[in-house]
Design a protein around this motif. Sequence first.
Motif: not given
Length: 234
Positions: A115, A217-223, A121
Amino acid sequence: MSTLVLDNGANFAKIGYSHEKVSVIPNGQFRSKTSRLKTFTASQLDEIKDPSGLFYILPFQKGYLVNWDVQRKVWDHLFGKDMFKVDFADTNIVITEPYFNFSSIQDTMNEILFEEYQFQSALRINAGSLSAHQYFHENNSELCCIVVDSSFSFTHIVPYCRGRKMKEDRVYTEVRALAPVEYQVSVVLPQNPICYPWEGGKLLAENPDFEEMVVTREDYEENGHYVCEEKFDI
């Protein structure tokens, strides 16, 4: 896409891009009796002319990262224009953390990496696991090893078999079943022990399966933190 490998030790940070050499840099801030109004961060320690009266401000206490203000300043310095000039939009990070790390520390690290810095990643991993990865690469005929990770705050002794951590109650049975009756035990001291985990991280970053090991980062933002808990074996 570049990969930055950071063995974030309690005393020294071992850092470098996976295609370059490692740098060993103090992980902390410092003040001197002769320069009370100035704070020196990480590699700026070399600027202090009189080291006899140094005050250390470390991000780690008793082996765990607790002073995030100091750690952020060290990372800002390491990632900034004077050091590694990190382009966060085009960089992955492999970063170490202690065994049995607290979930609150892990969550804070996730938030800062994804963030605040916005790495593309991240892979959080134990230094011992990286050492084992490096050892099995250098000794590919070996089935098992025991990593003695004697660092600034802790000494951990962890058995690995085919690169995986093993629980104590399984060690004898599984190693005995895999090893010949006349097996020999050897103790290997790397030529540069302090950087051995970093070398393992560098090697891991070049692994064809590296993309499957990281959290993007996309995975983290989603989950959120859940995906990190599921992915990282700490």
